[in-house]
Design a protein around this motif. Structure first.
Motif, mmCIF file in Angstrom:
data_model
loop_
_atom_site.group_PDB
_atom_site.id
_atom_site.type_symbol
_atom_site.label_atom_id
_atom_site.label_comp_id
_atom_site.label_asym_id
_atom_site.label_seq_id
_atom_site.Cartn_x
_atom_site.Cartn_y
_atom_site.Cartn_z
ATOM 1 N N TRP A 138 0.841 -1.195 0.000
ATOM 2 C CA TRP A 138 0.000 0.000 0.000
ATOM 3 C C TRP A 138 0.875 1.243 0.000
ATOM 4 O O TRP A 138 2.059 1.203 0.321
ATOM 5 N N MET A 139 0.267 2.344 -0.390
ATOM 6 C CA MET A 139 0.939 3.634 -0.413
ATOM 7 C C MET A 139 0.074 4.646 0.331
ATOM 8 O O MET A 139 -1.106 4.811 0.000
ATOM 9 N N GLU A 140 0.667 5.283 1.319
ATOM 10 C CA GLU A 140 -0.031 6.315 2.084
ATOM 11 C C GLU A 140 0.685 7.651 1.908
ATOM 12 O O GLU A 140 1.903 7.725 2.059
ATOM 13 N N LEU A 141 -0.076 8.677 1.620
ATOM 14 C CA LEU A 141 0.479 10.021 1.495
ATOM 15 C C LEU A 141 0.309 10.744 2.821
ATOM 16 O O LEU A 141 -0.809 10.845 3.347
ATOM 17 N N GLU A 142 1.412 11.223 3.364
ATOM 18 C CA GLU A 142 1.401 11.857 4.678
ATOM 19 C C GLU A 142 1.314 13.378 4.583
ATOM 20 O O GLU A 142 1.601 14.071 5.553
ATOM 21 N N GLY A 143 0.932 13.877 3.451
ATOM 22 C CA GLY A 143 0.790 15.313 3.263
ATOM 23 C C GLY A 143 1.330 15.732 1.910
ATOM 24 O O GLY A 143 2.333 15.215 1.441
ATOM 25 N N VAL A 144 0.642 16.651 1.266
ATOM 26 C CA VAL A 144 1.053 17.174 -0.033
ATOM 27 C C VAL A 144 0.869 18.680 -0.030
ATOM 28 O O VAL A 144 -0.150 19.198 0.443
ATOM 29 N N ASP A 145 1.872 19.393 -0.534
ATOM 30 C CA ASP A 145 1.791 20.837 -0.754
ATOM 31 C C ASP A 145 2.016 21.102 -2.222
ATOM 32 O O ASP A 145 2.824 20.435 -2.873
ATOM 33 N N ALA A 146 1.306 22.092 -2.747
ATOM 34 C CA ALA A 146 1.457 22.448 -4.154
ATOM 35 C C ALA A 146 1.371 23.954 -4.314
ATOM 36 O O ALA A 146 0.729 24.648 -3.515
ATOM 37 N N ILE A 147 2.046 24.438 -5.307
ATOM 38 C CA ILE A 147 1.964 25.842 -5.705
ATOM 39 C C ILE A 147 1.539 25.871 -7.159
ATOM 40 O O ILE A 147 2.164 25.225 -8.003
ATOM 41 N N VAL A 148 0.459 26.579 -7.451
ATOM 42 C CA VAL A 148 -0.028 26.672 -8.820
ATOM 43 C C VAL A 148 -0.130 28.133 -9.224
ATOM 44 O O VAL A 148 -0.423 29.008 -8.403
ATOM 45 N N LYS A 149 0.152 28.371 -10.485
ATOM 46 C CA LYS A 149 0.027 29.715 -11.034
ATOM 47 C C LYS A 149 -1.415 29.941 -11.436
ATOM 48 O O LYS A 149 -1.906 29.360 -12.397
ATOM 49 N N THR A 150 -2.115 30.782 -10.692
ATOM 50 C CA THR A 150 -3.521 31.045 -10.967
ATOM 51 C C THR A 150 -3.961 32.321 -10.269
ATOM 52 O O THR A 150 -3.402 32.694 -9.231
ATOM 53 N N ALA A 151 -4.950 32.975 -10.846
ATOM 54 C CA ALA A 151 -5.584 34.132 -10.218
ATOM 55 C C ALA A 151 -6.913 33.745 -9.604
ATOM 56 O O ALA A 151 -7.684 34.612 -9.183
ATOM 57 N N SER A 152 -7.194 32.433 -9.544
ATOM 58 C CA SER A 152 -8.446 31.940 -8.984
ATOM 59 C C SER A 152 -8.297 31.679 -7.495
ATOM 60 O O SER A 152 -7.186 31.601 -6.962
ATOM 61 N N LYS A 153 -9.420 31.526 -6.817
ATOM 62 C CA LYS A 153 -9.450 31.172 -5.393
ATOM 63 C C LYS A 153 -10.259 29.901 -5.167
ATOM 64 O O LYS A 153 -10.777 29.665 -4.079
ATOM 65 N N ALA A 154 -10.346 29.079 -6.195
ATOM 66 C CA ALA A 154 -11.157 27.868 -6.103
ATOM 67 C C ALA A 154 -10.508 26.843 -5.189
ATOM 68 O O ALA A 154 -9.341 26.950 -4.811
ATOM 69 N N LYS A 155 -11.289 25.838 -4.826
ATOM 70 C CA LYS A 155 -10.767 24.686 -4.113
ATOM 71 C C LYS A 155 -10.266 23.651 -5.128
ATOM 72 O O LYS A 155 -10.720 23.612 -6.279
ATOM 73 N N PHE A 156 -9.349 22.785 -4.675
ATOM 74 C CA PHE A 156 -8.706 21.860 -5.591
ATOM 75 C C PHE A 156 -8.676 20.455 -5.000
ATOM 76 O O PHE A 156 -8.770 20.270 -3.785
ATOM 77 N N PHE A 157 -8.531 19.475 -5.893
ATOM 78 C CA PHE A 157 -8.304 18.093 -5.488
ATOM 79 C C PHE A 157 -7.214 17.509 -6.384
ATOM 80 O O PHE A 157 -6.869 18.075 -7.435
ATOM 81 N N ILE A 158 -6.644 16.373 -5.978
ATOM 82 C CA ILE A 158 -5.578 15.712 -6.733
ATOM 83 C C ILE A 158 -6.114 14.396 -7.280
ATOM 84 O O ILE A 158 -6.758 13.630 -6.566
ATOM 85 N N ARG A 174 5.085 13.685 1.002
ATOM 86 C CA ARG A 174 5.763 12.562 1.620
ATOM 87 C C ARG A 174 4.876 11.327 1.479
ATOM 88 O O ARG A 174 3.674 11.386 1.733
ATOM 89 N N VAL A 175 5.484 10.231 1.040
ATOM 90 C CA VAL A 175 4.738 9.010 0.757
ATOM 91 C C VAL A 175 5.383 7.840 1.499
ATOM 92 O O VAL A 175 6.613 7.722 1.535
ATOM 93 N N ARG A 176 4.555 7.019 2.081
ATOM 94 C CA ARG A 176 5.017 5.765 2.674
ATOM 95 C C ARG A 176 4.562 4.629 1.783
ATOM 96 O O ARG A 176 3.366 4.441 1.551
ATOM 97 N N VAL A 177 5.519 3.869 1.270
ATOM 98 C CA VAL A 177 5.218 2.700 0.438
ATOM 99 C C VAL A 177 5.601 1.454 1.225
ATOM 100 O O VAL A 177 6.767 1.256 1.552
ATOM 101 N N HIS A 178 4.620 0.662 1.527
ATOM 102 C CA HIS A 178 4.845 -0.564 2.305
ATOM 103 C C HIS A 178 4.799 -1.766 1.377
ATOM 104 O O HIS A 178 3.848 -1.950 0.603
ATOM 105 N N VAL A 179 5.839 -2.597 1.477
ATOM 106 C CA VAL A 179 5.897 -3.849 0.722
ATOM 107 C C VAL A 179 6.088 -4.983 1.717
ATOM 108 O O VAL A 179 7.007 -4.931 2.546
ATOM 109 N N PRO A 180 5.239 -6.002 1.690
ATOM 110 C CA PRO A 180 5.406 -7.136 2.620
ATOM 111 C C PRO A 180 6.800 -7.751 2.491
ATOM 112 O O PRO A 180 7.406 -7.743 1.423
ATOM 113 N N LYS A 181 7.297 -8.272 3.596
ATOM 114 C CA LYS A 181 8.661 -8.799 3.615
ATOM 115 C C LYS A 181 8.865 -9.923 2.613
ATOM 116 O O LYS A 181 9.945 -10.055 2.032
ATOM 117 N N ASP A 182 7.843 -10.735 2.419
ATOM 118 C CA ASP A 182 8.006 -11.854 1.494
ATOM 119 C C ASP A 182 7.844 -11.445 0.030
ATOM 120 O O ASP A 182 7.895 -12.279 -0.866
#
Length: 963
Positions: free
Chosen positions: A591-611, A712-720
């Motif tokens: 599995w992959m867990e994201l522990e936080g993401v920051d982004a800077i975009v060039k825009t004159a808008s004030k909309a909300k965003f998703f990834i 920051r991303v945590r990628v977990h792979v089972p030992k086997d």
């Protein structure tokens, strides 16, 4: 509808917001085509900042604006009616539509030649939204009476001498009628061409030999390193070509004895030729065997067949069938292989044909073809592009052949051609529609007559060509200049040019250039130029090397010389897990867990965003929730933040490490209002496998940089499931394709043989620079962090988080330096189960100087006073000797790889690329002026670390020039 000034057709979102921000008036508006929904529109409205509303057609073709909830939906037949209806308040918009904003015309965009559309540059074509069956002139006059007649009446009251808007409407109607007839005629001609020139696709098979070229220092031909070959100096073999040929044959031997059912690496030939409307010569062997000028293969390996051939032509007078049969006959004449035709795509006299060895027939799938017209106002196919895409096992390939606008003065138009092709060429996975062509493929090859010229006097060009001073000419090359300005072919690569300009020769020989072209309008000067080019772009952490780049010198039928390039490309096979991955399986999954993401975009808008997260390793597209933090500290830029709870947990379809380390994530930052993408990027999983690894890269959109993203991303792979297999090319220490494009590719094959580790022990403290044993040594080209460093706390050098070789593992996301777009090299963390293994017996391992420099340049060492007496004992003396050795390695790389050509390259070489944007915003974006920067200037530009300022000042361009 009429050609209204407020309708901007396919203008980009960024450009639309720039126009409204420059207007700066509340109530300013414009309408453009939607980037997310075909056939829909976007209404951009300025009220303190830019607001975007989607205009969607219903089943009856009526248009409606998506406004605030609770407001009655109004439907309109045309965009003109819609704009007129929303000029009144209380309609659900933040403000009425008051001030239309027209499209500006950039310098150099005016029409002045055969390739341009006459009339208004920015005028859009009629939008297909009206359901009326009346003739177009009726609709135009109706639009005039509804919206523009009052303006003419008001003008007459103020003393105007004519009906300006009526005159404008009639002119546009004339243009519409002319171009509609042209479209009908051209579509009929294309239909006839397809009827009388149908392509064939024979399926034959023959025994063939594989070929792989490489430039390397050390080869490990077995896991036990029973055979190790060192190429130490230039004296080992007589020439660079001989050394490369030896390496190629050695690679071929290793591949044949690998006992693998699927290849790890294949060879690709890409060629481009403007045939000038003349028939080709009887044989094309010199072209497809890379014989001629420039970087060419040795004669002992030139005739070895490639796995894939992609040949692009322009002004090809032959039909598809005749041309492809001619190419296959040429290939068969020296390879004795009946190549399989994968696809051929044509646009007028432009062709792109792709062939593969018959043994790869079963490995090819998902073949797509497409074309884009960019000639005569994007309506004619005399200029444009054709493309072919395919999957080779699990690796996606894209091939593009283009013919761009001609004329020395039309640089802006050529840049726009590239942007249109990136946006409109429909190749690859349809689910990746939010991404342009440059991000849809693992490897994208772009060739053609790009028509970029040399901005230099003819006599000066001829003088430099006669002396083979190609580096001086490249300084005047328009494509090189536009790439450095980041206005065209963003993040593409091109091998160094070491051959004369390929245009414009006198037909029948290659002894002289014919730069005067006589036309009815007068004499036109076409200076000798590198119009014909081959570029490529690949995902990060993938394997690709360019082995040749040149042109022929014995094909005279055209005023262009054919160009060629060959590549070694790493490919992945269809992975089948031995343990099995099933949704309902009780076995532990990755599995992959994201522990936080920051982004800077060039825009004159004030909309909300998703990834949005795309990947072939995911069962479906995953989306985050909307961002929970947002700020605008710098006008025109928006800083966005997603906490872990806003981000999805990603579950790969296969959990094996061997599979995951070859996968990539495609990210798209989209607005919640219009669902349009504000920036896209690609992140390699290879660099994220470990514990909470950090990634950071640029965001691009429509071929331009518009921000950055980090997380920051945590990628977990089972030992086997952590077992991996070394690739065929994994045992090679390459003189890599990752070298900066300004570096000379023709370098001595230099190996610096070092002990496996310099082990310094002082009681319980250890200062160690040891390299992983051979059995754990992965591809050093892709794994820049395969060096373990253990240092005592008292002597531990200061390591900056974005610069260290082994990524930092911490639970807290570091502070995001505002509005700095940096591209930190993705480093592969040594996984805990590898790092904790004991280091094997000390042996002899070779590393290229570049690899050592790339690893060592990421560390800030102690500022050691070398003049002080050595009174601290042998350990300190040895530590200083290690420091001096590293410093000498770094100086060696500066000598071998030449001086950088831009501020970005200089900072990247020093490992300080994070300061690029800050310096640029303070005016330090030109390397010529950068040589005069002072410490105060650096501090003002955001370089707060004293050691970083000192490092920059010690490596200013004047120092580079003196090396």
């Amino acid at each position: 509808m009429a050609m209204a000034a407020w309708y901007h057709r396919d203008i980009s979102r960024v450009h639309a917001e720039d126009l409204l921000a420059r207007a700066g008036r509340d109530g300013s508006f414009l309408v453009r085509d939607s980037e997310s929904v075909p056939g829909a529109y976007a209404l951009c409205l300025f009220q303190r900042h830019v607001h975007t509303y989607r205009i969607l057609p219903d089943a009856d073709g009526l248009l409606a604006v998506q406004t605030s909830q609770g407001v009655q939906v109004n439907c309109f037949r045309t965009l003109g009616d819609l704009v007129l209806g929303y000029q009144h308040p209380h309609k659900g918009l933040v403000t009425p539509l008051l001030y239309p904003v027209g499209r500006d015309i950039e310098p150099g965009e005016e029409s002045s030649g055969d390739d341009e559309k006459p009339g208004l540059v920015w005028s859009p074509s009629p939008a297909p939204v009206s359901v009326s069956t009346a003739p177009p002139v009726v609709g135009l006059l109706s639009e005039y009476l509804c919206s523009e007649l009052p303006l003419d009446v008001e003008g007459l009251r103020r003393g105007a001498k004519g009906l300006r808007h009526l005159h404008h409407t009639l002119e546009n109607e004339t243009d519409c009628l002319i171009h509609s007839e042209i479209d009908l005629t051209m579509s009929s001609l294309e239909t006839l061409a397809k009827v009388f020139d149908h392509p064939t696709c024979p399926l034959t098979s023959a025994k063939s030999q594989g070929t792989y070229r490489s430039t390397f220092i050390c080869v490990r031909c077995s896991p036990l390193d029973s055979i190790v070959v060192y190429i130490l100096t230039e004296n080992t073999l007589s020439s660079l070509q001989k050394r490369e040929a030896f390496c190629q044959l050695l690679q071929l031997m290793k591949t044949r004895h690998s006992h693998l059912s699927e290849p790890d690496v294949i060879s690709v030939f890409v060629g481009s030729w403007n045939m000038g409307g003349s028939p080709p010569p009887r044989s094309l062997q010199s072209w497809v065997t890379c014989c001629g000028l420039g970087r060419t293969p040795d004669e002992s390996t030139a005739l070895l067949p490639h796995d894939i051939y992609a040949l692009g032509t322009q002004e090809n007078s032959q039909g598809e069938k005749e041309w492809t049969e001619h190419v296959k006959a040429t290939l068969h004449s020296y390879t004795h292989i009946e190549y399989k035709q994968v696809a051929v795509q044509s646009l007028w006299n432009m062709r792109l044909a792709v062939f593969v060895k018959p043994e790869h027939e079963s490995r090819i799938s998902h073949v797509n073809t497409a074309s884009v017209k960019t000639g005569l106002g994007n309506t004619l196919g005399n200029k444009g592009a054709v493309g072919v895409s395919l999957l080779f096992n699990s690796t996606s390939f894209g091939f593009v052949n283009c013919h761009l606008t001609s004329g020395s003065e039309k640089v802006v138009r050529r840049n726009q051609n590239c942007a249109d092709i990136l946006r409109l060429l429909s190749l690859g996975d349809r689910q990746l529609s939010a991404f342009d062509v440059s991000l849809r493929f693992t490897h994208l090859f772009w060739c053609g007559d790009l028509n970029y010229r040399l901005d230099l006097d003819v006599q000066d060009i001829l003088k430099h060509v006669s002396k083979r001073e190609f580096d001086e000419l490249m300084c005047a090359d328009q494509l090189t200049q536009e790439r450095h300005k980041r206005k065209a072919f963003l993040n593409f690569k091109e091998e160094k040019i070491a051959f004369p300009p390929t245009y414009r020769y006198e037909r029948g020989s290659r002894d002289s250039y014919l730069w005067q072209k006589y036309k009815t309008s007068g004499v036109r000067v076409n200076v000798p130029s590198w119009c014909d080019r081959i570029l490529w772009k690949s995902y990060s952490e993938t394997h690709i090397t360019c082995n040749s780049y040149g042109c022929t010198d014995d094909i005279f039928t055209s005023d262009h010389s054919p160009v060629f390039a060959t590549f070694h490309v790493g490919v992945t096979s269809q992975f089948i897990s031995k343990t099995g991955d099933y949704p309902n399986s009780s076995m532990e999954r990755s599995w992959m867990e994201l522990e936080g993401v920051d982004a800077i975009v060039k825009t004159a808008s004030k909309a909300k965003f998703f990834i949005e997260f795309h990947s072939s390793c995911l069962e479906e597209i995953r989306r985050s929730m909307e961002n929970d933090s947002q700020s605008c500290d710098v006008p025109g830029f928006l800083k966005l933040g997603w906490s872990p709870k806003q981000l999805p947990k990603l579950l790969p379809i296969v959990s094996d490490m061997e599979y995951l380390q070859d996968q990539h994530l495609l990210l798209s930052v989209k607005s919640c209002d219009g669902f349009e993408s504000y920036g896209e990027c690609c992140v390699a999983l290879r660099s994220l496998i470990g514990a909470a690894e950090q990634f950071e890269t640029f965001l691009t959109h429509r071929g331009e940089e518009i921000g950055s993203i980090r997380g920051r991303v945590r990628v977990h792979v089972p030992k086997d499931r952590r077992r991996t297999r070394e690739k065929i090319y994994g045992g090679f220490a390459w003189l890599p394709s990752c070298q900066p494009h300004h570096c000379s590719p023709v370098l001595p094959l230099l190996a610096l043989s070092l002990p496996a580790g310099l082990l310094l022990r002082h009681k319980n403290n250890v200062v160690q620079d040891s390299f992983l044993p051979a059995k754990n040594l992965r591809n050093m080209y892709m794994n820049h962090s395969a060096i373990i460093r253990e240092t005592p706390r008292r002597e531990q050098p200061r390591v900056h988080q974005q610069e260290q070789a082994i990524p930092v593992r911490s639970s807290k996301l570091p502070a995001f330096y505002p509005y700095v777009s940096t591209c930190v090299p993705h480093t592969l963390a040594s996984a805990p189960w590898v790092v904790e293994q004991p280091v094997g017996p000390l042996g002899d391992h070779s590393l290229t100087a570049l690899q050592i420099a790339k690893s060592l340049s990421e560390v800030d060492f102690f500022p050691v006073d070398l003049k002080a007496p050595l009174v601290m004992g042998p350990d300190l003396r040895l530590y200083r000797s290690v420091f001096l050795t590293r410093h000498l390695f770094w100086c060696l790389i500066q000598v071998l790889y030449g001086a950088p050509e831009t501020v970005r390259e200089l900072l990247s070489t020093l490992g300080l690329q994070k300061y690029t944007l800050g310096l640029s915003l303070n005016g330090w974006d030109d390397l010529d002026y950068f040589s005069g920067i002072t410490e105060e200037d650096l501090r003002a530009a955001g370089v707060s670390n004293p050691s970083h300022r000192r490092r920059i000042l010690e490596n200013l361009p004047r120092i580079w020039d003196s090396l």
